[in-house]
Design a protein around this motif. Sequence first.
Motif, PDB file in Angstrom:
ATOM      1  N   GLN A  14       0.808  -1.207   0.000  1.00  0.00           N
ATOM      2  CA  GLN A  14       0.000   0.000   0.000  1.00  0.00           C
ATOM      3  C   GLN A  14       0.848   1.267   0.000  1.00  0.00           C
ATOM      4  N   ASP A  15       2.075   1.165   0.493  1.00  0.00           N
ATOM      5  CA  ASP A  15       2.909   2.348   0.669  1.00  0.00           C
ATOM      6  C   ASP A  15       4.363   1.949   0.496  1.00  0.00           C
ATOM      7  N   LEU A  16       5.083   2.646  -0.381  1.00  0.00           N
ATOM      8  CA  LEU A  16       6.512   2.386  -0.555  1.00  0.00           C
ATOM      9  C   LEU A  16       7.210   3.718  -0.796  1.00  0.00           C
ATOM     10  N   TRP A  17       8.018   4.109   0.179  1.00  0.00           N
ATOM     11  CA  TRP A  17       8.761   5.368   0.090  1.00  0.00           C
ATOM     12  C   TRP A  17      10.244   5.063   0.225  1.00  0.00           C
ATOM     13  N   ALA A  18      11.010   5.400  -0.797  1.00  0.00           N
ATOM     14  CA  ALA A  18      12.449   5.132  -0.802  1.00  0.00           C
ATOM     15  C   ALA A  18      13.214   6.435  -0.995  1.00  0.00           C
ATOM     16  N   ALA A  19      14.142   6.710  -0.095  1.00  0.00           N
ATOM     17  CA  ALA A  19      14.947   7.925  -0.216  1.00  0.00           C
ATOM     18  C   ALA A  19      16.067   7.760  -1.217  1.00  0.00           C
ATOM     19  N   ASP A  20      16.464   6.511  -1.500  1.00  0.00           N
ATOM     20  CA  ASP A  20      17.565   6.267  -2.430  1.00  0.00           C
ATOM     21  C   ASP A  20      17.443   4.851  -2.976  1.00  0.00           C
ATOM     22  N   ALA A  21      18.353   4.509  -3.881  1.00  0.00           N
ATOM     23  CA  ALA A  21      18.310   3.191  -4.527  1.00  0.00           C
ATOM     24  C   ALA A  21      18.560   2.065  -3.538  1.00  0.00           C
ATOM     25  N   ALA A  22      19.408   2.303  -2.547  1.00  0.00           N
ATOM     26  CA  ALA A  22      19.693   1.253  -1.568  1.00  0.00           C
ATOM     27  C   ALA A  22      18.441   0.898  -0.773  1.00  0.00           C
ATOM     28  N   ALA A  23      17.669   1.909  -0.399  1.00  0.00           N
ATOM     29  CA  ALA A  23      16.425   1.649   0.341  1.00  0.00           C
ATOM     30  C   ALA A  23      15.419   0.912  -0.536  1.00  0.00           C
ATOM     31  N   ALA A  24      15.277   1.333  -1.802  1.00  0.00           N
ATOM     32  CA  ALA A  24      14.355   0.657  -2.714  1.00  0.00           C
ATOM     33  C   ALA A  24      14.751  -0.803  -2.900  1.00  0.00           C
ATOM     34  N   ASN A  25      16.038  -1.050  -3.095  1.00  0.00           N
ATOM     35  CA  ASN A  25      16.524  -2.414  -3.292  1.00  0.00           C
ATOM     36  C   ASN A  25      16.248  -3.277  -2.065  1.00  0.00           C
ATOM     37  N   ALA A  26      16.490  -2.719  -0.880  1.00  0.00           N
ATOM     38  CA  ALA A  26      16.278  -3.475   0.352  1.00  0.00           C
ATOM     39  C   ALA A  26      14.799  -3.782   0.569  1.00  0.00           C
ATOM     40  N   MET A  27      13.922  -2.840   0.255  1.00  0.00           N
ATOM     41  CA  MET A  27      12.492  -3.070   0.457  1.00  0.00           C
ATOM     42  C   MET A  27      11.948  -4.111  -0.517  1.00  0.00           C
ATOM     43  N   LEU A  28      12.383  -4.054  -1.772  1.00  0.00           N
ATOM     44  CA  LEU A  28      11.929  -5.049  -2.740  1.00  0.00           C
ATOM     45  C   LEU A  28      12.457  -6.437  -2.390  1.00  0.00           C
ATOM     46  N   ALA A  29      13.687  -6.498  -1.910  1.00  0.00           N
ATOM     47  CA  ALA A  29      14.240  -7.781  -1.481  1.00  0.00           C
ATOM     48  C   ALA A  29      13.466  -8.331  -0.285  1.00  0.00           C
ATOM     49  N   PHE A  30      13.075  -7.467   0.624  1.00  0.00           N
ATOM     50  CA  PHE A  30      12.270  -7.865   1.779  1.00  0.00           C
ATOM     51  C   PHE A  30      10.932  -8.455   1.329  1.00  0.00           C
ATOM     52  N   LEU A  31      10.322  -7.829   0.334  1.00  0.00           N
ATOM     53  CA  LEU A  31       9.064  -8.350  -0.186  1.00  0.00           C
ATOM     54  C   LEU A  31       9.254  -9.727  -0.824  1.00  0.00           C
ATOM     55  N   GLY A  32      10.405  -9.945  -1.456  1.00  0.00           N
ATOM     56  CA  GLY A  32      10.678 -11.216  -2.106  1.00  0.00           C
ATOM     57  C   GLY A  32      10.841 -12.369  -1.139  1.00  0.00           C
ATOM     58  N   ARG A  33      11.239 -12.076   0.091  1.00  0.00           N
ATOM     59  CA  ARG A  33      11.432 -13.150   1.068  1.00  0.00           C
ATOM     60  C   ARG A  33      10.408 -13.087   2.209  1.00  0.00           C
ATOM     61  N   HIS A  34       9.429 -12.190   2.083  1.00  0.00           N
ATOM     62  CA  HIS A  34       8.475 -11.969   3.181  1.00  0.00           C
ATOM     63  C   HIS A  34       7.684 -13.230   3.508  1.00  0.00           C
ATOM     64  N   HIS A  35       7.203 -13.924   2.477  1.00  0.00           N
ATOM     65  CA  HIS A  35       6.367 -15.110   2.697  1.00  0.00           C
ATOM     66  C   HIS A  35       6.594 -16.063   1.531  1.00  0.00           C
ATOM     67  N   ALA A  36       7.295 -17.137   1.779  1.00  0.00           N
ATOM     68  CA  ALA A  36       7.735 -18.039   0.708  1.00  0.00           C
ATOM     69  C   ALA A  36       6.569 -18.705  -0.006  1.00  0.00           C
ATOM     70  N   ARG A  37       5.408 -18.811   0.634  1.00  0.00           N
ATOM     71  CA  ARG A  37       4.298 -19.544   0.038  1.00  0.00           C
ATOM     72  C   ARG A  37       3.290 -18.626  -0.652  1.00  0.00           C
ATOM     73  N   ILE A  38       3.577 -17.343  -0.702  1.00  0.00           N
ATOM     74  CA  ILE A  38       2.724 -16.404  -1.429  1.00  0.00           C
ATOM     75  C   ILE A  38       3.400 -16.081  -2.751  1.00  0.00           C
TER      76      ILE A  38
END
Length: 387
Positions: free
Chosen positions: A219-243
């Motif tokens: 619902q909400d994604l705010w990134a101040a720089d590329a490192a933050a964006a990369n970390a948040m997308l990576a977090f989403l990729g491992r958030h729930h393995a069965r989704i």
Amino acid sequence: MDLEIIEADDGQWAEYDALTRRAYGQPVSDVVRLAPYADRRVVVRGGQVVAGGMGLLVPQWFGGRPVPAASMGCGCVAPEERGGRLAARLVEDRVRVLQDKGAVLATLWTAANGYVRRLGWEAPAQVFSWTVPTAALKRPDADTLDIAHGDTAQLAELRDRLSAQWNGPWQRPAWWTTWQHDVHPALETYAFSDHGRNPTGALAVAIERTPGGRQLVVQDLWAADAAAANAMLAFLGRHHARIPIVTFERTGLPPGLLLPSHLAGIGAMTATSWHPWMLRVLDLTRAVQLRGWPKEADLDLPVAVVTEDRRAADRYSLCVAGGEGELKTTGREPQLTLTKGQFAVWYAGGYRSAAAALQAGVQGDPQALTRLLSATADREPWLADHF
């Protein structure tokens, strides 16, 4: 019987809530949720509510400054009353009330794009939601940032600071967080920071059921720089393995190349088009005066803006210098002519090139148009809050 547009009391608003359920075939939850914060108007015929809507006076960021705006929502006309231009009359009255309270812009979401366009509104940008396979977001090489669960005042400050880098985001009022958690009870917020420093990323997600199982919704994604964006997308990729699917809601992702630039395969993305947000400039002079402008901009340009009846055009001198703007009437021959809708798109930074503006119908000297666009091209349009 004559129609009367009035400010709704609690009883009339409950009657309007029932009307929206009948007209839309489903509950419109924000009719109740946003009522305490909104100006509520209904149309009454013979004591019966036959139409209505609400308006929220919420500043929007343009050029790095908050500009007073009327956000129009939850509008509805009873099916048996449609076809008589009642919706247009009601919208004008609702907008007028908030304009009297200081609004110089008005914005709304609507499926009736052509209808409101004829009333002077225009869409500065297309609106999409994005669906991505969870596996496409996995980033074993992602930069490691500290992740903390829970919303904080620091995240609110980050969102406010990043909002000013776009044209359109709300300056979120105090009730915004409560409203969002009412709409999305499963919403969870995470902060991303570099080893104890101030957060550089804010992420709000929920797990929602779908006909095929479950999906992770951003619902909400705010990134101040590329490192933050990369970390948040990576977090989403491992958030729930069965989704298997991550969906970025229509307001959950900034426009541009943030998502594809962090995916191994761009073809993994699926876009769904939504109703765009429509913008209208209520007071041209005040809107130019209150907006932020690039410090380096130096503009003195005669322009014409087509009147509401499209039979004439008002002539103005647009002056931008030192980060300040001014629009004043003039007798100078205009170099450019815009409709009010085109003026709104330009104001929001929606024209990214002179060629795009000319194809959209802006008339005049291409070189003058390039100079005009330079004053608003420093920020892209994005309304980060759907209402």
